[in-house]
Motif scaffolding. Structure first.
Motif, PDB file in Angstrom:
ATOM      1  N   UNK A   7       0.853  -1.193   0.000  1.00  0.00           N
ATOM      2  CA  UNK A   7       0.000   0.000   0.000  1.00  0.00           C
ATOM      3  C   UNK A   7       0.888   1.242   0.000  1.00  0.00           C
ATOM      4  N   UNK A   8       0.794   2.028  -1.052  1.00  0.00           N
ATOM      5  CA  UNK A   8       1.608   3.244  -1.163  1.00  0.00           C
ATOM      6  C   UNK A   8       0.742   4.381  -1.703  1.00  0.00           C
ATOM      7  N   UNK A   9       1.209   5.590  -1.501  1.00  0.00           N
ATOM      8  CA  UNK A   9       0.539   6.761  -2.065  1.00  0.00           C
ATOM      9  C   UNK A   9       1.328   7.235  -3.283  1.00  0.00           C
ATOM     10  N   UNK A  10       0.637   7.416  -4.410  1.00  0.00           N
ATOM     11  CA  UNK A  10       1.290   7.937  -5.612  1.00  0.00           C
ATOM     12  C   UNK A  10       0.463   9.074  -6.200  1.00  0.00           C
ATOM     13  N   UNK A  11       1.060   9.779  -7.139  1.00  0.00           N
ATOM     14  CA  UNK A  11       0.379  10.899  -7.794  1.00  0.00           C
ATOM     15  C   UNK A  11      -0.917  10.414  -8.456  1.00  0.00           C
ATOM     16  N   UNK A  12      -1.980  11.176  -8.277  1.00  0.00           N
ATOM     17  CA  UNK A  12      -3.296  10.781  -8.783  1.00  0.00           C
ATOM     18  C   UNK A  12      -3.297  10.616 -10.298  1.00  0.00           C
ATOM     19  N   UNK A  13      -2.634  11.543 -11.018  1.00  0.00           N
ATOM     20  CA  UNK A  13      -2.592  11.463 -12.481  1.00  0.00           C
ATOM     21  C   UNK A  13      -1.867  10.214 -12.950  1.00  0.00           C
ATOM     22  N   UNK A  14      -0.764   9.872 -12.249  1.00  0.00           N
ATOM     23  CA  UNK A  14      -0.020   8.662 -12.612  1.00  0.00           C
ATOM     24  C   UNK A  14      -0.906   7.425 -12.426  1.00  0.00           C
ATOM     25  N   UNK A  15      -1.635   7.391 -11.316  1.00  0.00           N
ATOM     26  CA  UNK A  15      -2.497   6.234 -11.030  1.00  0.00           C
ATOM     27  C   UNK A  15      -3.545   6.036 -12.129  1.00  0.00           C
ATOM     28  N   UNK A  16      -4.275   7.112 -12.464  1.00  0.00           N
ATOM     29  CA  UNK A  16      -5.343   6.959 -13.452  1.00  0.00           C
ATOM     30  C   UNK A  16      -4.800   6.710 -14.858  1.00  0.00           C
ATOM     31  N   UNK A  17      -3.645   7.301 -15.157  1.00  0.00           N
ATOM     32  CA  UNK A  17      -3.012   7.042 -16.451  1.00  0.00           C
ATOM     33  C   UNK A  17      -2.595   5.576 -16.555  1.00  0.00           C
ATOM     34  N   UNK A  22      -3.539  -0.151 -18.322  1.00  0.00           N
ATOM     35  CA  UNK A  22      -3.791  -1.561 -17.988  1.00  0.00           C
ATOM     36  C   UNK A  22      -5.117  -2.018 -18.594  1.00  0.00           C
ATOM     37  N   UNK A  23      -6.132  -1.167 -18.510  1.00  0.00           N
ATOM     38  CA  UNK A  23      -7.448  -1.508 -19.061  1.00  0.00           C
ATOM     39  C   UNK A  23      -7.374  -1.710 -20.575  1.00  0.00           C
ATOM     40  N   UNK A  24      -6.624  -0.838 -21.265  1.00  0.00           N
ATOM     41  CA  UNK A  24      -6.487  -0.962 -22.719  1.00  0.00           C
ATOM     42  C   UNK A  24      -5.763  -2.253 -23.087  1.00  0.00           C
ATOM     43  N   UNK A  25      -4.780  -2.628 -22.272  1.00  0.00           N
ATOM     44  CA  UNK A  25      -3.977  -3.809 -22.577  1.00  0.00           C
ATOM     45  C   UNK A  25      -4.721  -5.104 -22.288  1.00  0.00           C
TER      46      UNK A  25
END
Length: 231
Positions: A7-17, A22-25
């Motif tokens: 469990x980590x915190x990352x930039x919101x834009x990076x997460x959704x990008x 992953x969804x496209x792949x």
């Protein structure tokens, strides 16, 4: 091999990008998100463990035409010792390169950040960068990119004196017999924009056809049409 929960915190834009990628792949996220995170971590570790990690990274990022345009824009800013903001970079990517989706804009922005040095963050949370010319030149050398577009000296075949765009006859030698109305002009501009041309390139193409339309006006047309798409 066992698995652990991380469990980590990352930039919101990076997460959704990343999630969109992953969804496209895989056409799904559940069950594969962790696998792709693991692969991304291993890739980064392998890159940074190499003797020249920066060069290894540069070799993995293959330049498309729009990447090259962005690289040349950054190089020009660096040559002039200009500082640029994160907002200016994203606006260039959206309006000059014609990149629309949020995740794609973020990908181009991350590409740009490989050649940037953060100088400061303003009170309005705007990040100000300078351009690392040496990194730009290094990347260009690896991929055989000419940072200054070469002057074309080849002799062109004679071009037709007239062309037709959406029913309007336009002379290449004189002003058009009939200037397209706003609606037709917008269609011409958006056709070129969706083909990947920047605002300045569109203005140059229209000027070659006898239509004196500034790059700023082209940008205004693009903004208006993009806004209408979401109404």
């Amino acid at each position: 091999m066992g698995k652990v929960r991380m469990c980590v915190w990352i930039d919101e834009d990076i997460y959704y990008s990343f999630k969109e990628w992953v969804m496209k792949k895989h056409r799904k996220v559940q069950g594969v998100m962790g696998e792709e995170v693991g692969r991304a971590i291993l890739l980064l570790m392998n890159l940074e463990s190499q003797e020249n990690s920066e060069e290894a990274l540069f070799k993995t990022v293959k330049p498309s035409r729009k990447y090259i345009d962005l690289l040349r824009w950054l190089y020009d800013k660096g040559q002039r010792d200009e500082l640029i903001t994160d907002t200016a970079i994203k606006q260039y990517i959206r309006f000059n390169l014609g990149v629309k989706s949020k995740s794609s804009i973020y990908s181009y922005y991350n590409f740009a950040k490989m050649f940037l040095v953060e100088e400061e963050k303003t009170e309005d949370k705007v990040t100000v960068f300078s351009v690392d010319i040496e990194k730009v030149e290094k990347y260009a050398k690896i991929h055989n990119i000419e940072l200054e577009e070469p002057v074309r000296t080849t002799v062109k075949e004679p071009e037709p004196s007239k062309v037709t765009i959406r029913g309007f006859e336009v002379s290449l030698e004189t002003t058009p017999k009939k200037t397209p109305n706003q609606s037709a002009l917008a269609e011409i501009v958006m056709d070129l924009y969706q083909s990947g041309y920047s605002a300045s390139e569109i203005a140059n193409k229209l000027e070659a056809l006898g239509l004196n339309i500034s790059a700023n006006r082209v940008l205004n047309i693009i903004r208006k049409e993009l806004k209408n798409e979401f109404i």
